[in-house]
Enzyme design. Structure first.
Site, short mmCIF file in Angstrom:
data_model
loop_
_atom_site.label_atom_id
_atom_site.label_comp_id
_atom_site.label_asym_id
_atom_site.label_seq_id
_atom_site.Cartn_x
_atom_site.Cartn_y
_atom_site.Cartn_z
N ASP A 1 111.45 29.44 54.40
CA ASP A 1 110.10 29.09 55.19
C ASP A 1 109.50 30.31 55.98
OD1 ASP A 1 110.29 26.58 54.23
OD2 ASP A 1 111.48 25.72 55.77
N TYR B 1 108.70 19.18 56.81
CA TYR B 1 109.64 19.32 57.75
C TYR B 1 109.53 19.92 58.71
CZ TYR B 1 114.21 17.48 55.85
OH TYR B 1 115.38 17.07 55.31
N HIS C 1 120.62 18.67 49.49
CA HIS C 1 120.01 19.84 49.68
C HIS C 1 120.96 20.34 50.75
CE1 HIS C 1 117.61 17.22 51.93
NE2 HIS C 1 117.45 18.38 52.88
N HIS D 1 120.54 22.90 54.11
CA HIS D 1 119.64 23.67 55.06
C HIS D 1 120.59 24.77 55.67
CE1 HIS D 1 116.07 20.85 55.34
NE2 HIS D 1 116.90 20.13 55.20
N GLU E 1 132.56 45.55 58.49
CA GLU E 1 131.46 44.60 58.17
C GLU E 1 131.89 43.73 57.36
OE1 GLU E 1 127.43 47.02 59.11
OE2 GLU E 1 128.21 47.22 57.05
N GLU F 1 131.19 48.54 56.18
CA GLU F 1 131.46 49.86 56.88
C GLU F 1 132.32 49.75 58.21
OE1 GLU F 1 127.71 52.44 57.80
OE2 GLU F 1 126.58 50.91 56.69
N HIS G 1 122.55 18.25 53.69
CA HIS G 1 121.90 16.99 53.97
C HIS G 1 122.01 16.12 52.63
CE1 HIS G 1 117.90 14.88 55.51
NE2 HIS G 1 119.09 14.27 55.42
#
Length: 830
Positions: A389, A470, A523, A525, A577, A674, A699
């Site tokens: 989005d 949405y 789905h 989110h 990381e 790293e 969802h």
């Protein structure tokens, strides 16, 4: 790849509309000015930010200067100010290029340090020999002078390029192709759906539309599956009105005149072409599905007269005006020890910078990076559907907030602006700031002779981004103890699937039947946020503080208990990381520590933890998504910790949507293990780290999602919680409440109160000791900490229910919302 060739056009706006169609939504866009309501006689004093907001969006004048400068300096691009066709090149967007942290930190935290240079970021539509592109440039320094330049913007994109090819750009031609395709099978749609496409009025409520879902192919072109929909104009419920006919379009050729329609899919059966599909209708064994018809079941409101709605609900009011301080010009807020700057961006909406608590640094930057939704299903639309989005504009689509509903009537409302295609778009009242008292206490305790109750009052910065079907409510919440919460709530229409009548397949594998011919569609989110942590300064490290079972023996336990099963704390440094998931049984604390210590010698820290939503926040369920490719690898874990780098300011870019398998920003190149060991040999890590975390939901819509998903069942949040950051709870200095002294002998007194009869206890007068007991029965009474409300206060009705009748929007972009969330879907060059 080197960009060469003749100038042309690429239209990000129209391509975005193209990918998922366009539709006009109605919007409740009201209150053209700030709705802050003040009562009583207490006056607000002038308040100014300590420094300029160096992250603020470009002003209208700045944007106009940048546009004019690019046209003049980059004449070789042959840019046009009034694009009229698909062959025109033009400047698509201009916005602030946020200054690098290494340039900004001295200005914020050191005396007499220079202000960082102000630069703009521009996305320019260009066409080259192999097709249309979107190309990023940087322009500055601002204001425009003889020293200003137009340069390729390269440093923040780890792909090594500042451009992305646009696979489709001529929306008008695509829309015409879809109508022609629908007209060619009008006999089929009339027989199966009772409707046909209406070229004269595509939004005819009795007609049909066709929307494409695009997918990239290796050659760089597109394959489209087009699904028929009913317009759903009554309440904007188009995503609840899919029809069960799908057509496959070969769009691999850049010339739309070469596109061809191939297979058709209906009720679980794939037909090679429209002729085979048409012939199948005459088969006596042909199975039909009911049409998905609009009706009152999609209405988002019911104006009927029902019991128990004859009285309005309770509301919160603010009789004496705000207790926070707001510098509107610099978007700077101060509230009970918290201080921060607010800014906005077209793609990501609201971000906060330089968050401090009690004068100490906590977070340098906090803001949304991307909002992704990934679907699953067994039909050609849902089976490969995903949205990113930021591409459609979480900031562009922050429309007006409704006073008394989106935010309390007394909130302060801020406008936002964005600049596209040489025009400045104003979104009035799109961000609100307000203080609120929760329906639960911050703390309480009942002792033998007293009870203390402390109100839980917090500050919220809120916006709502309406991206197509949405509405995402995003808020940053500040608590008096130094806790920050980032929260997302979702509402609106689900993107549903057509319910087929083919009994050979499992209907509940991807969702539930929720209406006559409608199925929910599962789905994920996943919304990604950045938190550039500066806990008590920029030198931080992260640890996993684990709560682990252990069997130990203690000398004091012998011989009765030779071994004792217990638990203890084990600290695991995060030395590189990495991405992590929330631990099982909440068995680990993720803590960002400073080298600074509190009065007790403990390192100052902030813990990051799931907050007050619907349980732990999720990451993407799908492994190695064939749709997303490498465009959203940040969605694969709940939380990430990385080195801070000026060359890695974001985890994603809107243009990743165009090139998912070769994104302009590849997060895996950022989270590349790293070293995070400060001071270790062979490492350049200076202790400045960044956390990326995900909010969202898995969802699985059900019947209760019709007509709209409800916010209290679709919320998620994380909290940044002080961990030994202060010497004691800092909210004691700010919170308001009451201590009730109960009746009874030796009931005790209040701080600083002296009881006669024993000189040895007179120290209570000096040290405020609540524990000193008197010899006589204490008087029962209450004592308040903090102000209380006064008698005879008059509050106007607007404080409870603002008068919204007659208000109209002052934004020129509402009223034209479309399927993808873009305002005003007219196509530049299409």
């Amino acid at each position: 790849m080197e960009l060469k060739g003749r100038p042309g056009v690429v239209n990000l706006l129209t391509a975005a509309v193209l990918l998922f169609g366009s539709v006009t939504f109605l919007i409740f866009a009201l209150y053209p000015t700030s709705a802050n309501i003040e009562y009583g006689s207490r006056q607000k004093k002038t308040f100014n930010a300590p420094r300029q907001n160096v992250w603020s969006e470009l002003t209208e004048d700045e944007a106009a200067d940048v546009n004019a400068f690019i046209i003049k300096q980059a004449s070789h691009l042959n840019l046009t100010v009034h694009p009229k066709s698909a062959q025109d090149n033009f400047i698509f967007i201009v916005e602030t290029l946020k200054p690098n942290k290494t340039d900004t930190a001295p200005y914020l935290y050191e005396d007499d340090a220079p202000k960082p240079e102000r630069w703009a970021k521009a996305a320019v539509s260009q066409n080259f020999e192999d097709g249309p592109y979107m190309v990023y440039y940087q322009v500055g320094p601002l204001p425009i002078t003889k020293d200003s330049q137009v340069l390729p913007l390269n440093y923040m994109f780890n792909s090594g390029r500042n451009y992305v090819r646009n696979p489709m750009y001529d929306f008008g031609a695509i829309q015409d192709f879809a109508l022609s395709m629908a007209e060619n099978v009008s006999d089929i749609t009339q027989e199966l759906l009772g409707a046909t496409a209406n070229r004269e009025d595509p939004t005819d409520p009795r007609g049909l539309l066709a929307f494409p879902r695009g997918s990239r192919v290796e050659t760089g072109g597109m394959i489209l599956w087009m699904q028929f929909y009913r317009p759903g104009m009554g309440s904007g419920a188009r995503t609840l009105l899919p029809q069960g006919i799908y057509a496959k379009v070969d769009a691999t050729n850049s010339d739309i005149n070469q596109w061809t329609v191939g297979e058709y899919y209906y009720n679980g059966v794939l037909y090679e072409n429209e002729h085979e599909f048409r012939a199948a209708l005459d088969d006596p064994d042909f199975k039909r599905t009911p049409a998905n018809i609009d009706g009152s079941w999609t209405d988002t409101e019911d104006f009927g007269d029902y019991p128990d709605r004859d009285l309005p609900p309770p509301v919160s009011i603010q009789p004496y005006g705000p207790r926070y301080k707001l510098d509107r010009k610099e978007r700077f807020v101060s509230w009970f020890g918290f201080e921060f700057y607010i800014t906005t961006a077209q793609s990501t909406g609201v971000s906060l910078f330089d968050i401090r608590f009690k004068g100490e640094r906590v977070v340098y930057e906090l803001g949304l990076q991307e909002a992704m939704a990934h679907y699953a299903g067994d039909d050609p639309m849902q089976g490969g559907l995903e949205f990113m989005d930021s591409f459609f504009g979480m900031g562009k689509n922050m429309f007006e907030l409704v006073p008394g509903y989106d935010c309390p009537a007394y909130a302060d409302y801020l406008d936002s602006e964005w600049h596209q295609a040489y025009k400045t778009h104003n979104m009035p009242n799109s961000v609100c700031v307000f203080e609120y008292t929760a329906d639960y206490l911050l703390s309480r305790h009942t002792a033998q002779y007293s009870v203390t109750a402390s109100r839980n009052t917090f500050l919220t910065v809120r916006s709502v981004s309406t991206v197509g079907n949405y509405d995402y409510t995003i808020e940053y919440v500040f608590y008096m103890d130094g806790t920050l919460e980032v929260k997302v709530r979702a509402s609106g229409f689900i993107f549903a699937a057509f319910y087929t009548a083919n009994s050979t397949k499992s209907e509940d594998e991807y969702g539930h039947r929720i209406h006559d011919a409608l199925s929910s569609s599962m789905h994920d989110h996943v919304l990604n946020f950045k938190a550039d942590m500066d806990v008590a300064g920029p030198k931080n490290d992260m640890v996993r503080l684990a709560i682990e079972p252990i069997t130990k023996n203690f000398p004091w336990d012998q011989p009765e208990q030779p071994k004792r099963n217990t638990m203890h704390l084990v600290e695991y440094p995060v030395i590189e990381e990495t991405g992590m998931d929330w631990p099982k049984n909440s068995g680990e604390f993720y803590i960002i520590y400073s080298n600074e210590t509190n009065a007790w010698g403990e390192r100052k820290g902030y813990r990051i933890t799931p907050g007050t939503g619907m349980g732990s926040t999720p990451h993407l369920t799908i492994l190695n998504s064939t749709t997303l490719g490498d465009s959203a690898r940040w969605a694969e874990h709940d939380i990430w910790v990385l080195k801070q780098k000026d060359t890695e300011p974001r985890s994603a870019d809107p243009l990743n949507y165009f090139a998912p398998h070769d994104p302009i920003i590849d997060f895996t190149k950022m989270a590349d293990h790293e070293s995070l060991e400060y001071g270790a040999p062979d490492t350049s890590y200076d202790g400045d780290l960044v956390v990326y975390f995900n909010l969202g939901a898995h969802h699985v819509p059900h019947s209760g999602d019709i007509p709209n998903t409800l916010m209290h069942t679709s919320s998620s949040s994380i909290m940044l919680v002080p961990h030994n950051f202060a010497d004691r709870d800092p909210s004691r200095q700010s919170v308001q409440g009451v201590r009730l002294q109960l009746s009874g002998r030796k009931a005790g007194g209040f701080a600083g109160e002296w009881f006669a009869g024993d000189e040895s206890k007179s120290l209570a007068r000096h040290n405020g000791d609540l524990r000193v007991r008197g010899e006589k029965k204490a008087e029962t009474k209450a004592k308040y900490f903090g102000a209380t409300y006064e008698k005879g206060m008059k509050v106007p009705v607007e404080a409870f229910e603002p008068d919204l009748s007659g208000y109209v929007s002052h934004s020129d972009d509402v009223g034209g919302l479309n399927f993808t969330g873009f305002g005003r879907g007219e196509a530049l060059g299409g």
